[in-house]
Design an enzyme around this catalytic site. Structure first.
Site, PDB file in Angstrom:
ATOM      1  N   LYS A 151      36.291 -42.771  37.443  1.00 21.47           N
ATOM      2  CA  LYS A 151      35.422 -43.413  36.267  1.00 21.47           C
ATOM      3  C   LYS A 151      34.010 -43.025  35.502  1.00 21.47           C
ATOM      4  O   LYS A 151      34.417 -42.283  34.266  1.00 21.47           O
ATOM      5  CB  LYS A 151      35.039 -45.261  36.213  1.00 21.47           C
ATOM      6  CG  LYS A 151      34.530 -45.912  35.580  1.00 21.47           C
ATOM      7  CD  LYS A 151      35.324 -46.123  33.782  1.00 21.47           C
ATOM      8  CE  LYS A 151      34.982 -46.461  32.816  1.00 21.47           C
ATOM      9  NZ  LYS A 151      34.255 -47.769  32.818  1.00 21.47           N
ATOM     10  N   LEU A 201      29.123 -57.157  36.232  1.00 24.85           N
ATOM     11  CA  LEU A 201      27.604 -56.969  35.865  1.00 24.85           C
ATOM     12  C   LEU A 201      27.121 -55.600  35.584  1.00 24.85           C
ATOM     13  O   LEU A 201      27.517 -54.399  35.611  1.00 24.85           O
ATOM     14  CB  LEU A 201      27.611 -57.300  37.410  1.00 24.85           C
ATOM     15  CG  LEU A 201      27.540 -58.309  38.360  1.00 24.85           C
ATOM     16  CD1 LEU A 201      27.585 -58.617  39.499  1.00 24.85           C
ATOM     17  CD2 LEU A 201      26.743 -59.837  38.022  1.00 24.85           C
ATOM     18  N   PRO A 202      26.114 -55.712  34.656  1.00 17.60           N
ATOM     19  CA  PRO A 202      25.622 -54.176  34.185  1.00 17.60           C
ATOM     20  C   PRO A 202      25.096 -53.683  35.069  1.00 17.60           C
ATOM     21  O   PRO A 202      25.227 -52.253  35.042  1.00 17.60           O
ATOM     22  CB  PRO A 202      24.348 -55.105  33.375  1.00 17.60           C
ATOM     23  CG  PRO A 202      24.355 -56.657  33.477  1.00 17.60           C
ATOM     24  CD  PRO A 202      25.244 -56.687  34.610  1.00 17.60           C
ATOM     25  N   THR A 205      30.281 -51.025  36.105  1.00 17.95           N
ATOM     26  CA  THR A 205      30.192 -49.099  36.415  1.00 17.95           C
ATOM     27  C   THR A 205      29.336 -48.987  37.134  1.00 17.95           C
ATOM     28  O   THR A 205      28.284 -49.291  36.443  1.00 17.95           O
ATOM     29  CB  THR A 205      30.555 -48.553  34.784  1.00 17.95           C
ATOM     30  OG1 THR A 205      32.022 -49.202  34.423  1.00 17.95           O
ATOM     31  CG2 THR A 205      30.649 -47.400  35.553  1.00 17.95           C
ATOM     32  N   LYS A 257      23.572 -44.525  30.252  1.00 14.11           N
ATOM     33  CA  LYS A 257      24.012 -45.291  31.906  1.00 14.11           C
ATOM     34  C   LYS A 257      24.757 -44.365  32.777  1.00 14.11           C
ATOM     35  O   LYS A 257      24.876 -44.467  34.054  1.00 14.11           O
ATOM     36  CB  LYS A 257      23.721 -46.941  31.529  1.00 14.11           C
ATOM     37  CG  LYS A 257      24.352 -47.344  32.879  1.00 14.11           C
ATOM     38  CD  LYS A 257      25.341 -48.980  32.726  1.00 14.11           C
ATOM     39  CE  LYS A 257      26.171 -48.736  34.178  1.00 14.11           C
ATOM     40  NZ  LYS A 257      26.676 -50.142  34.100  1.00 14.11           N
TER      41      LYS A 257
END
Length: 344
Positions: free
Chosen positions: A214, A102-103, A136, A289
């Site tokens: 990450k 998901l975003p 992420t 982001k």
């Protein structure tokens, strides 16, 4: 002497393979979030699952789920049976494994709140459910969702983080690298699932460790990209051929992914986004982001970051430039060049 006896067929009796008489337990999967990455990941997962398994697909854009299901059904090879779900709860209620991609952090939290509300109280699955989040997001949100899972489904489910590296190209090719944050005892169950969508799984530690890795990696990448753009621009303005300068850097101590593979100067690396108008690649909005998520994580542990703060400012300003929107993050070189190297 070994007591093992070699089996030999009796003459005149046909040889037969011995199979277990215990039927394989069929697995149900749910894949939630079919954006550019999730769409390709779900496709690879489905194609590599055994026939008889089921994969339920859900995205807020139902047409994306229907399109993917249609493509899966027309494959000549086997694979799991695809079904389109109308809600996250419908996708997850029968699932042994739920994968989400998901975003944003708020999407992850709201998705799991919704599905947990509807599956709490259902009979337990044959083995504990696995919730694998490949989004992420920030470690704090991921940890909060894990606690929600534990509160609602105590002893019946595990929530883990498995963000990935490799981009859309890697997702399509099935060559992603997953950074896994989970209890060590779960790795043997998780690894085969992730390897159906990628080629490498790096167990980074307990839950949220995958996200920490990450974000640290992408923070470094973002800083390297800005540094590479400035260094290349300096050499070009001093009269160097950019390809010659790149060769020198890549044979010297300045070598990095941003200089060698994703060089920001058009024409230096033919396969880099810079050589095709900065199209494709890793969008500047996504880098912005991830840099913000890294900054948020740093603030939560009172860690001051100097270079990250400066790089974040570069991406903030560049992302507002009409010529940069929707383009690969290496486009900051173009902004530096336009402003005579003094920054956006």
């Amino acid at each position: 002497m070994s007591t093992t006896r070699l089996w030999r067929p009796v003459k005149g009796v046909a040889q037969r393979r011995a199979f277990s008489t215990t039927p394989r337990v069929l697995d149900n999967y749910a894949f939630i979030g079919l954006g550019r990455m999730g769409y390709q990941m779900a496709r690879n997962l489905q194609s590599k699952l055994p026939p008889g398994d089921t994969i339920r697909l859900y995205d807020i854009n139902q047409s994306a789920a229907e399109k993917l299901a249609g493509e899966m059904k027309t494959q000549q090879a086997g694979g799991a049976a695809p079904e389109v779900s109308t809600s996250v709860a419908d996708a997850a209620k029968e699932a042994d494994v739920v994968i989400s991609c998901l975003p944003e952090p708020q999407h992850v939290r709201s998705t799991y709140e919704a599905l947990l509300n509807d599956i709490t109280g259902l009979p337990p699955r044959p083995q504990s459910r696995l919730f694998i989040d490949s989004s992420t997001i920030d470690p704090h949100t991921s940890s909060t969702v894990r606690q929600l899972v534990e509160d609602k489904l105590a002893g019946q489910a595990h929530f883990v983080d498995a963000p990935m590296s490799g981009g859309v190209v890697g997702a399509a090719a099935g060559t992603l690298t997953f950074m896994l944050g989970s209890d060590k005892s779960l790795v043997s169950r998780l690894e085969p699932i992730l390897l159906r969508m990628g080629k490498r799984v790096l167990h980074c530690g307990p839950q949220t460790a995958g996200l920490a890795a990450k974000l640290a990696n992408n923070l470094l990448l973002g800083i390297q990209n800005v540094g590479t753009a400035e260094a290349m621009l300096l050499g070009v303005k001093l009269g160097l051929d950019p390809k010659v300068l790149a060769d020198v850097i890549n044979a010297s101590t300045g070598k990095c992914w941003a200089s060698e593979v994703n060089n920001p100067v058009p024409g230096v690396v033919p396969t880099a986004p810079a050589s095709r108008g900065y199209e494709g690649g890793f969008g500047i909005e996504l880098m912005l982001k991830d840099m913000k998520l890294a900054q948020d994580a740093a603030r939560r542990i009172d860690l001051h970051q100097t270079m990250a703060t400066k790089a974040l400012d570069v991406y903030e300003k560049a992302s507002k430039d009409a010529e940069c929107k929707g383009r690969d993050f290496s486009v900051v070189y173009q902004v530096f060049d336009k402003t005579n190297g003094q920054g956006p």
